[in-house]
Design an enzyme around this catalytic site. Sequence first.
Site, PDB file in Angstrom:
ATOM      1  N   ASP A  76      67.966  15.204 -26.558  1.00 28.81           N
ATOM      2  CA  ASP A  76      69.130  15.559 -27.362  1.00 28.81           C
ATOM      3  C   ASP A  76      70.363  15.461 -26.466  1.00 28.81           C
ATOM      4  O   ASP A  76      70.264  15.110 -25.286  1.00 28.81           O
ATOM      5  CB  ASP A  76      68.953  16.950 -27.983  1.00 28.81           C
ATOM      6  CG  ASP A  76      68.850  18.050 -26.942  1.00 28.81           C
ATOM      7  OD1 ASP A  76      69.090  17.783 -25.746  1.00 28.81           O
ATOM      8  OD2 ASP A  76      68.537  19.186 -27.317  1.00 28.81           O
ATOM      9  N   ASP A  78      61.601  17.128 -35.158  1.00 28.30           N
ATOM     10  CA  ASP A  78      61.270  17.946 -33.984  1.00 28.30           C
ATOM     11  C   ASP A  78      61.509  19.390 -34.375  1.00 28.30           C
ATOM     12  O   ASP A  78      62.375  19.685 -35.225  1.00 28.30           O
ATOM     13  CB  ASP A  78      62.171  17.620 -32.784  1.00 28.30           C
ATOM     14  CG  ASP A  78      63.522  18.303 -32.915  1.00 28.30           C
ATOM     15  OD1 ASP A  78      64.347  17.830 -33.718  1.00 28.30           O
ATOM     16  OD2 ASP A  78      63.747  19.338 -32.252  1.00 28.30           O
ATOM     17  N   CYS A  82      39.792  22.488 -38.502  1.00 25.94           N
ATOM     18  CA  CYS A  82      40.536  21.936 -37.357  1.00 25.94           C
ATOM     19  C   CYS A  82      39.590  21.481 -36.254  1.00 25.94           C
ATOM     20  O   CYS A  82      38.606  22.156 -35.961  1.00 25.94           O
ATOM     21  CB  CYS A  82      41.495  23.006 -36.816  1.00 25.94           C
ATOM     22  SG  CYS A  82      42.443  22.476 -35.366  1.00 25.94           S
ATOM     23  N   CYS A  88      40.591  20.907 -33.048  1.00 26.03           N
ATOM     24  CA  CYS A  88      41.208  21.078 -31.725  1.00 26.03           C
ATOM     25  C   CYS A  88      40.275  21.820 -30.772  1.00 26.03           C
ATOM     26  O   CYS A  88      39.299  22.437 -31.188  1.00 26.03           O
ATOM     27  CB  CYS A  88      42.550  21.798 -31.842  1.00 26.03           C
ATOM     28  SG  CYS A  88      42.438  23.598 -31.977  1.00 26.03           S
ATOM     29  N   CYS A 126      39.780  25.591 -31.608  1.00 24.27           N
ATOM     30  CA  CYS A 126      38.885  25.878 -32.732  1.00 24.27           C
ATOM     31  C   CYS A 126      37.441  25.472 -32.436  1.00 24.27           C
ATOM     32  O   CYS A 126      36.499  26.053 -32.970  1.00 24.27           O
ATOM     33  CB  CYS A 126      39.392  25.180 -33.992  1.00 24.27           C
ATOM     34  SG  CYS A 126      40.899  25.964 -34.639  1.00 24.27           S
ATOM     35  N   HIS A 146      46.355  24.780 -30.639  1.00 23.56           N
ATOM     36  CA  HIS A 146      46.017  24.767 -32.066  1.00 23.56           C
ATOM     37  C   HIS A 146      47.218  24.421 -32.943  1.00 23.56           C
ATOM     38  O   HIS A 146      47.131  23.544 -33.810  1.00 23.56           O
ATOM     39  CB  HIS A 146      45.420  26.098 -32.517  1.00 23.56           C
ATOM     40  CG  HIS A 146      45.266  26.122 -34.004  1.00 23.56           C
ATOM     41  ND1 HIS A 146      44.247  25.464 -34.645  1.00 23.56           N
ATOM     42  CD2 HIS A 146      46.051  26.626 -34.983  1.00 23.56           C
ATOM     43  CE1 HIS A 146      44.408  25.574 -35.950  1.00 23.56           C
ATOM     44  NE2 HIS A 146      45.493  26.278 -36.184  1.00 23.56           N
TER      45      HIS A 146
END
Lengths: 387, 387
Positions: free
Chosen positions: A93, A279, A317, A319, A322, A348
């Site tokens: 940015d 974002d 999930c 991930c 998890c 997660h």
Amino acid sequence: MTTPFSFTLAATDGGARLGRVETPHGGVETPAFMPVGTQGSVKAMLHRDVEAAGAEIVLGNTYHLFLRPGDELIQRRGGLHRFIGWERPMLTDSGGFQIFSLAERRVIREEGAEFQSHLDGSTHVLTPERAVDIQSRLGADIAMVLDECLAYPATRDAAAASMQRSARWAQRCRDRFMATHNAALTGVVPSTPGQAQFGIVQGGVFQDLRDESVAALTGIGFEGYAIGGLSVGEPSEVMYAIAGETARQLPVDQPRYLMGAGTPADLVECVARGIDMFDCVMPTRNARNGQLFTSQGRINIRNARYAEDDRPLDPACGCGTCARHSRAYLRHLYMAGEMSAATLNTVHNLSYYLDTMRRIRDAIALRTFDTFRQGFLRSASRLALDS
Amino acid sequence: MTTPFSFTLAATDGGARLGRVETPHGGVETPAFMPVGTQGSVKAMLHRDVEAAGAEIVLGNTYHLFLRPGDELIQRRGGLHRFIGWERPMLTDSGGFQIFSLAERRVIREEGAEFQSHLDGSTHVLTPERAVDIQSRLGADIAMVLDECLAYPATRDAAAASMQRSARWAQRCRDRFMATHNAALTGVVPSTPGQAQFGIVQGGVFQDLRDESVAALTGIGFEGYAIGGLSVGEPSEVMYAIAGETARQLPVDQPRYLMGAGTPADLVECVARGIDMFDCVMPTRNARNGQLFTSQGRINIRNARYAEDDRPLDPACGCGTCARHSRAYLRHLYMAGEMSAATLNTVHNLSYYLDTMRRIRDAIALRTFDTFRQGFLRSASRLALDS
């Protein structure tokens, strides 16, 4: 100017767009979510886990990196990618939003923004030209123009004046960018040849001002366009309406980036309205506060009801959190103040956000986006399971 | 009692021993270093990275887990391994050392230790029997007896009285352990059938008291023996001498664990004197403070000299931190207060410790341990590169 930056629109489904951004550091499938790596690190995460979650691009904050360790030091290290060891695309940015947030520690003039560092109180001036130079030294694949960020709510007059100043600053940013990137007229050697620059549409919640801003920015010409000044407190419906109407007027063959949004539902709704890039600190910041997103609703892991809950956060999930850990263990780590709570929770939440983007892209490719969207919004995703 | 616990001595080289401990959750090559996972998590680390660094066993602190989330809750979750999602071997201490460290918030009597929680001030009593029961519920592969921890320095009389009380407590711990594990006479159902129990040799820096303690403990009989009350402030030479002479008297066919040590040089020196197992917070705590171990010496990453140092922490290290990041970036993350600084530093320090143990085991197997030891101690490993 030759640049490896490009955008290819692969498919549309209603207002939703499937595309691909190419940058000097590789490609990004859109719609894309960019995790925020404020100081050159997505908070509580290792890069490897940001990659594993599916992030193809991360965002760095110019304000923070300028103050510490400094854009010149980063340039001497070979630029931001090399300094932090992240070889995929990045976006920086302009620093404007952080300076705006400093409230009484900054003064905005036509020339630029004067502000005092939150670290040591030292005074600095950020002009449009300097924002370009700093980002040239940082060398992200995509740089943003310096814009004036407006408080919400604002009067129409204030919004108009601010939008017009932002448009003048955008022209100065583009002039500086072209001077630097075409012919090294500025003495600044870009760390990443082929860096792209995006303009930022302002105008608050006034669509006619937004229209005026779009006209000014597209008149200047950028590699892509962001919509700024939303997700700052206005009702969701207002954000959706402004984002959608503004996106509709932006060039169809260039990427559209909605800055600072949002909830999972915001992402789905704004993709439906033609946004390509997002974002937000929400997945990472909420994770550190124990607020977790799941396919069945939101979870506050501090809640006592999870103390003996052996289930994963989200059975849907895949991930690492998890796959290996229970809600009971995650609650224990959080209550015990272990840093690994922040890491496991962020793994997660980022996976949830990036999986959502993958599902969005799949749905657009299959031309089932509207069905996906209705199902997603009907589901409990936006509701707290435990409040 | 049948137990899957065993120790096999594979080779010796001088005083150094190469072996293997078998537990209900798998094997551990010795000499072994056990990272400390106080509250069920090695601080700033994910289990995956602890495994990747080469840890085959981690230590949990009974005092902390008893207070939060509680041994009964952990037992209801299926025991400590299942609760935290770590399927490799684990060892729990007895809680004695932490209670001893509470200073004015504890009273030690023959019956046991009365103490106030550091979390909420609540009063608890930890007897030898209760320390066994709590550890049965936690279900680590190796449990420790409750011992009285002596301040350093201590008079001979104080050391003698404390050692004798620890021996009486060891007998009570063994009686309780056998009652629980043989016939469930105690009402406590062990979370891990086949848990082993280690005695702890005390006696301060007085070798004749250490000898007496060894005789008492081996008379009772345990699956392994620890040496406690060292690495508490005495000179290294005293620690090495006491550890060595004590190890020499312990059964050759059982594992020997030096509690709470130490520096990398301490590990090498005590392996030379017949120690098989170690634990210490040094690699993890120092990492969080920016103190890093390398093959070329110690680094304090806060030091300004690293601000523009593009080299990895240790060119001889294969860890994820050294493979991807520079000293300059690690210093930036530390100075910026990013959590990832703690994680990346801990990945490195743990890898350094566990690599050292691997090199030690390789040297013993090749019968080149003394050469390795001389080289290791001659090297700069113990010196600060930047002080």
